[in-house]
Design an enzyme around this catalytic site. Structure first.
Site, PDB file in Angstrom:
ATOM      1  CB  SER A  88      -0.927   0.017   1.227  1.00  0.00           C
ATOM      2  OG  SER A  88      -0.188   0.125   2.415  1.00  0.00           O
ATOM      3  CB  THR A 212      -3.526   5.786   1.827  1.00  0.00           C
ATOM      4  OG1 THR A 212      -3.813   5.965   0.443  1.00  0.00           O
ATOM      5  CG2 THR A 212      -3.049   7.107   2.404  1.00  0.00           C
ATOM      6  CB  THR A 230      -0.642   6.731  -0.704  1.00  0.00           C
ATOM      7  OG1 THR A 230      -1.405   5.705  -1.320  1.00  0.00           O
ATOM      8  CG2 THR A 230      -0.575   7.929  -1.633  1.00  0.00           C
ATOM      9  NE  ARG A 240      -5.820   8.546  -8.229  1.00  0.00           N
ATOM     10  CZ  ARG A 240      -5.854   8.153  -6.958  1.00  0.00           C
ATOM     11  NH1 ARG A 240      -4.733   7.795  -6.344  1.00  0.00           N
ATOM     12  NH2 ARG A 240      -6.992   8.118  -6.299  1.00  0.00           N
ATOM     13  CB  THR A 263      -6.767   5.501   3.916  1.00  0.00           C
ATOM     14  OG1 THR A 263      -7.848   4.807   4.556  1.00  0.00           O
ATOM     15  CG2 THR A 263      -5.734   5.881   4.955  1.00  0.00           C
ATOM     16  N   GLY A 264      -8.343   5.663   1.280  1.00  0.00           N
ATOM     17  CA  GLY A 264      -9.479   5.252   0.474  1.00  0.00           C
ATOM     18  C   GLY A 264      -9.427   5.858  -0.907  1.00  0.00           C
TER      19      GLY A 264
END
Length: 358
Positions: A88, A212, A230, A240, A263-264
């Site tokens: 991650s 993340t 992240t 991106r 996070t997410g």
């Protein structure tokens, strides 16, 4: 206290760790000093695995020695970033669609109201450290791409290939499953003989698709610092950038109030300025737990008219000046967790699901 603990009702101050919030006596001179100042030194991370615990112990060592929240946060974030088994963050993170690991990170120091960040950084294992240098040694907040890499090189960071064999295999399997009409995968004449399964089933140890971590800390002086770092959305488009390097989205720190991190799915967090929103809610008197849940509800409220059934995969963490903590997520299969380290030891804290399944 090394034992891993998980308590559903641990929502009060971090010094009350047993049922009924029984007070545990301080075990160090630092704790005596901190309590006398009304300060609760602590450090948290959204990572709740073994690497997260290792990070908390490393960060706490700095806080227990009287060190700054900034130093503790960086040390803890680096522990997670350099773990090759963690897909991650940092080294070992899952790559973009081209198979290139591009890292994002932000850093904020509440004491000085300074912030720094890097985006699309390649070949550097510890983007959190680069973000800290942007914060402390430039008049800018965000450096990206080649500029971020040149800055890191100027400070002596060594370039390395960040794509581990584990991450490479996961990326290659993703390409095989990407389209039924391309040429990735087994030969066409064998495809009907194989049982197709999602690549996640073949790699059950993958913990994060969005990938993340946040680290937030308060030191003995009551100063607050935070970092979000992240490898970004797995298999993202080249270039991106998510919410992690954007101050106010993936991270925000206010030395008089507290700090929050996200996070997410970064696109949702960017549009909602979620971390800034959480800190504002805490300034209004909401607890960190309430602020995390408030931010999740705010995001869903925005999507209701467009897609009422859409629940993005967000997880938020927050702390306030008093040493209270919070953790919440959207609909999910399990209770969200985070790692906490205080003078009383390590705690794996259970948060809350904002939208429990009916």
């Amino acid at each position: 206290m090394k034992d891993q603990i998980s308590r559903r009702n641990f929502v009060g101050r971090t010094i009350g760790l047993s049922a009924g919030a029984v007070m545990i006596p301080a075990i160090s001179a630092l704790a005596d000093q901190a309590r006398g100042n009304g300060i609760t030194p602590l450090i948290i991370t959204s990572h709740s695995n073994q690497t997260g615990q290792n990070a908390m112990e490393a960060g706490w060592e700095i806080l227990a020695g009287g060190g700054s929240a900034v130093d503790a946060v960086e040390k803890a974030a680096n522990i997670i970033e350099v773990d090759p088994e963690d897909t991650s963050v940092g080294y070992g993170g899952l790559p973009n669609e081209r198979g290139v690991v591009q890292l994002d990170s932000s850093f904020m120091d509440g004491k000085t109201y300074s912030a720094g960040a890097v985006g699309c950084l390649e070949n550097i294992k510890t983007p959190a450290s680069v973000a800290r240098l942007v914060m402390q040694h430039t008049d800018h907040v965000l450096l990206v791409g080649v500029g971020a890499l040149e800055f890191a090189r100027a400070w002596g960071f060594r370039e390395e290939d960040l794509l581990t064999e584990k991450a490479r295999k996961i990326w290659l399997r993703w390409k095989e499953e990407l389209s039924p009409s391309d040429d990735w995968g087994v030969p066409e004449h064998l495809q009907n003989l194989m049982k197709k399964e999602a690549y996640w089933h073949d790699f059950p140890d993958i913990e994060h698709h969005y990938g993340t971590t946040n680290v937030l800390a308060i030191d003995k002086n009551g100063d607050i610092a935070g970092c979000t770092t992240t490898s970004g959305l797995s298999f993202k488009l080249n270039g991106r950038v998510g919410d992690s390097p954007i101050i106010g989205a993936g991270l925000y720190v206010d030395n008089e109030v507290g700090a929050a991190g996200a996070t997410g799915r970064g696109e949702d967090v960017i549009k909602s300025c979620a971390s800034y929103y959480m800190v504002l809610k805490m300034k209004e008197g909401r607890s960190p737990q309430q602020a995390c849940e408030d931010a999740l509800h705010m995001i869903i409220d925005r999507y209701k008219k467009v897609n009422p059934g859409f629940y993005p995969s967000e997880k938020f963490v927050a702390i306030n000046k008093s040493g209270e903590i919070g953790c919440a997520t959207m609909k999910g299969k399990g209770i969200p967790q985070m790692s906490v380290r205080t003078v009383n030891g390590y705690l794996r804290h259970d948060g809350a699901i904002a939208y429990p399944d009916k």
